[in-house]
Design an enzyme around this catalytic site. Structure first.
Site, PDB file in Angstrom:
ATOM      1  N   CYS A  73       0.830  -1.204   0.000  1.00 22.29           N
ATOM      2  CA  CYS A  73       0.000   0.000   0.000  1.00 22.29           C
ATOM      3  C   CYS A  73       0.866   1.256   0.000  1.00 22.29           C
ATOM      4  O   CYS A  73       1.746   1.412   0.863  1.00 22.29           O
ATOM      5  CB  CYS A  73      -0.907   0.011   1.219  1.00 22.29           C
ATOM      6  SG  CYS A  73      -1.925   1.497   1.346  1.00 22.29           S
ATOM      7  N   CYS A  83      -1.308   6.931   6.758  1.00 23.56           N
ATOM      8  CA  CYS A  83      -2.344   6.011   7.227  1.00 23.56           C
ATOM      9  C   CYS A  83      -1.710   4.922   8.100  1.00 23.56           C
ATOM     10  O   CYS A  83      -0.659   4.367   7.764  1.00 23.56           O
ATOM     11  CB  CYS A  83      -3.055   5.373   6.036  1.00 23.56           C
ATOM     12  SG  CYS A  83      -4.374   4.227   6.511  1.00 23.56           S
ATOM     13  N   CYS A 161      -7.884   1.789  -1.018  1.00 27.94           N
ATOM     14  CA  CYS A 161      -7.579   0.930   0.127  1.00 27.94           C
ATOM     15  C   CYS A 161      -7.613  -0.507  -0.343  1.00 27.94           C
ATOM     16  O   CYS A 161      -8.682  -1.046  -0.646  1.00 27.94           O
ATOM     17  CB  CYS A 161      -8.584   1.157   1.257  1.00 27.94           C
ATOM     18  SG  CYS A 161      -8.263   0.157   2.724  1.00 27.94           S
ATOM     19  N   CYS A 341     -12.444 -10.871  20.585  1.00 28.47           N
ATOM     20  CA  CYS A 341     -11.680 -10.063  19.618  1.00 28.47           C
ATOM     21  C   CYS A 341     -10.555  -9.295  20.286  1.00 28.47           C
ATOM     22  O   CYS A 341      -9.940  -8.432  19.661  1.00 28.47           O
ATOM     23  CB  CYS A 341     -12.611  -9.092  18.878  1.00 28.47           C
ATOM     24  SG  CYS A 341     -13.431  -7.896  19.955  1.00 28.47           S
TER      25      CYS A 341
END
Length: 384
Positions: A73, A83, A161, A341
């Protein structure tokens, strides 16, 4: 500017590289580094109320880790406003999976578990390390759009993205094409608005500050988790009443409803989610809107759960948080399936379960979000 050289030895719980400064014997957390990286670092003035740890930034990579790779990316870099959504894209995928398992094991060890006595699986890899994500939330001030950088706490503008699936990727591009947008400008009380992208939505549903129902962000891995639960329930001789906590809109409720259980009571705090669950018309399912974090919640629902033999729960990152009175209400339980999670809050809850006589039968780790420190755990508890 105070600089030092060193080698990253491991990753912190939050996924940052840890390097020790031999001059002051302080360990520093460094974004954008991986175990084995040797370089020159600069101490940065970022608050951390701990005399043994501080923050630094990498200013020159002298010898990269053998597990390092060039990020796919273009938005990932060491720039302050870059980012930070996929910080582990700097490492090969096998190494990422190893570090996720390390994170889980470390969390369990910190609360007193002997991980040598636990069977902890290798992390089940994502079939698609890119193009997997079926939803996300972007921020916009009407001029730019992107994700908030953890390094600058400002919007990191993006043009694309690559971890989003095709539907969400197209929605993102459509949103970017609408900039600048006066209707999306933030007012004086906030720095930005948010837009949720979901592969279930259409382009005309791109609206600011409109929250959509929660769903697991990786469709393929969610299907795998559902299959895990289905298999566990099929082998569970306790076919009586099942209670589900944090049911959401029924992602796992539908799997429970297909099992041989007699009744299901699903608890969830979000009214919209319960309405979506009701709309599925699942057999033998009763729903309740309840704030599961209230101090007296377990006492209040005791009469409805006291005869439950099986518990399924999928809490948010905070875990259950309040277990006071929990086991006094769930007195008939024989099996617990905990879907977590967040390793640290799971370990905290698991320790309390263990103190109450519950034993871990199975731990299956799964990677829902490649290139991030996130790791999901599917855990079966049993009480003799």
């Amino acid at each position: 500017m105070i600089k030092f050289t060193g080698t990253v030895t491991h990753l912190s719980q939050k996924g940052l590289g840890v390097v020790k400064n031999a001059q002051n014997n302080i360990s520093y957390f460094v974004y954008g580094t991986w175990p084995g990286d040797s370089g020159e670092f600069e101490i940065i003035n970022k608050p951390l109320n701990n005399k043994k740890f501080a923050y630094a930034k990498l200013i020159h990579l002298m010898q990269p880790s053998t597990r390092r790779k060039i990020p796919a990316c273009p938005h990932l870099s060491l720039e302050e406003n870059a980012c930070t959504g996929c910080p582990w894209m700097i490492a090969d995928y096998t190494s990422q999976l190893e570090q996720k398992r390390n994170r889980f094991m470390y969390a369990m060890e910190r609360v007193g578990f002997d991980t040598a006595q636990l069977t902890i699986s290798l992390v089940h890899p994502a079939p698609q390390p890119y193009g997997y994500r079926n939803r996300c939330q972007v921020k916009t001030d009407g001029v730019q759009l992107g994700f908030v950088s953890e390094n600058s706490y400002q919007i990191a503008p993006i043009k694309d993205c690559i971890v989003l699936n095709d539907s969400c990727r197209n929605l993102l591009k459509t949103a970017i094409q609408q900039l600048p947008n006066a209707n999306w400008q933030a007012d004086a009380s906030q720095d930005w608005n948010y837009i949720e992208l979901d592969d279930d939505m259409q382009a005309d549903e791109l609206l600011i500050n409109q929250k959509r129902l929660f769903k697991q962000g990786n469709t393929a891995q969610n299907t795998w988790m559902q299959a895990w639960l289905k298999e566990k329930l099929a082998s569970n001789p306790c076919s009586g009443k099942v209670v589900e906590l944090f049911s959401g809109s029924g992602n796992f409720t539908q799997i429970i409803a297909e099992s041989s259980c007699t009744t299901i009571t699903a608890y969830e705090s979000e009214r919209d989610s319960i309405q979506a669950l009701k709309a599925k018309n699942l057999p033998n399912v009763t729903t309740q809107v309840v704030d599961l974090f209230k101090p007296m919640v377990w006492k209040n629902i005791k009469k409805n759960v006291i005869d439950a033999e099986t518990l399924v729960l999928d809490p948010p990152r905070s875990g259950i948080k309040n277990l006071h009175g929990f086991f006094d209400s769930f007195v008939s339980l024989k099996k617990i399936y905990y879907i977590s999670c967040h390793p640290e809050t799971f370990a905290r809850d698991a320790r309390i379960f263990h103190q109450q006589g519950w034993f871990i039968v199975d731990i299956q780790l799964i990677d829902l979000f490649p290139h991030t420190p996130h790791v999901e755990a599917l855990v079966e508890f049993m009480k003799p």
